[in-house]
Design an enzyme around this catalytic site. Sequence first.
Site, short mmCIF file in Angstrom:
data_model
loop_
_atom_site.label_atom_id
_atom_site.label_comp_id
_atom_site.label_asym_id
_atom_site.label_seq_id
_atom_site.Cartn_x
_atom_site.Cartn_y
_atom_site.Cartn_z
N ASP A 8 52.18 36.96 25.85
CA ASP A 8 52.30 37.58 24.52
C ASP A 8 53.65 38.29 24.48
O ASP A 8 54.49 38.16 25.39
CB ASP A 8 51.10 38.50 24.23
CG ASP A 8 51.16 39.84 24.95
OD1 ASP A 8 52.04 40.03 25.83
OD2 ASP A 8 50.33 40.72 24.64
N CYS A 65 51.22 39.59 30.00
CA CYS A 65 51.18 40.46 28.82
C CYS A 65 51.73 41.80 29.27
O CYS A 65 52.33 41.90 30.35
CB CYS A 65 49.79 40.52 28.19
SG CYS A 65 48.51 41.37 29.11
N THR A 67 50.31 44.63 30.33
CA THR A 67 49.70 45.07 31.59
C THR A 67 49.24 43.91 32.46
O THR A 67 48.97 44.10 33.65
CB THR A 67 48.46 45.93 31.31
OG1 THR A 67 47.56 45.13 30.52
CG2 THR A 67 48.82 47.20 30.56
N HIS A 98 41.04 34.04 49.14
CA HIS A 98 39.60 34.32 48.98
C HIS A 98 39.03 33.84 47.65
O HIS A 98 37.87 33.48 47.59
CB HIS A 98 39.34 35.83 49.10
CG HIS A 98 39.56 36.36 50.49
ND1 HIS A 98 39.23 37.64 50.86
CD2 HIS A 98 40.09 35.78 51.60
CE1 HIS A 98 39.54 37.83 52.13
NE2 HIS A 98 40.07 36.71 52.61
N HIS A 133 34.22 31.61 51.40
CA HIS A 133 34.80 31.92 50.09
C HIS A 133 34.51 30.82 49.07
O HIS A 133 34.40 31.07 47.88
CB HIS A 133 36.31 32.14 50.22
CG HIS A 133 36.65 33.22 51.20
ND1 HIS A 133 36.25 34.52 51.03
CD2 HIS A 133 37.31 33.18 52.39
CE1 HIS A 133 36.66 35.25 52.06
NE2 HIS A 133 37.31 34.46 52.89
#
Length: 143
Positions: A8, A65, A67, A98, A133
């Site tokens: 974004d 974005c 954050t 993992h 995993h």
Amino acid sequence: MKLALAADHGGVELKEEIKKYLADKDLELIDLGTDCSDSVDYPFYGKACGEAVMSGKADRGIVFCGTGIGISIAANKVKGIRCALATSTVMAELSRKHNNANVLALGGRILSLEEAKAIVDVWLTTEFEGGRHKRRTDLLDEM
Ligand code: RB5
């Protein structure tokens, strides 16, 4: 590897820098936008990247974005996507070993360019460990 990139307006600057950084590597880059700093809605871009990966158009994706949080949530709404938000190389490494993360999320307002490059390098070169995993990622994919 075919790698989809999507951002974004909060992540577009970092996307463009990472695109330049990856340009001379053995990758096919698929840029899903956005291309400028005009305000856009990150759910559309996270979804587009997730769908590119799940359709096979891309092998993996990186979303950006402000954050990294909103666009990671959006990517994770696409069934089969395991999008990991990483703010360190350790998180990037473990998200591959993992979680077999098929999308990486980065925060353009959180990371320096050097931090982001280091995270991307580790994430692109670390393999999934499988074993116990795999059972857990299979459980995620069934949800
Ligand atoms: C946009 O201003 C910002 O909210 C977005 O880039 C992101 O940080 C959301 O999680």
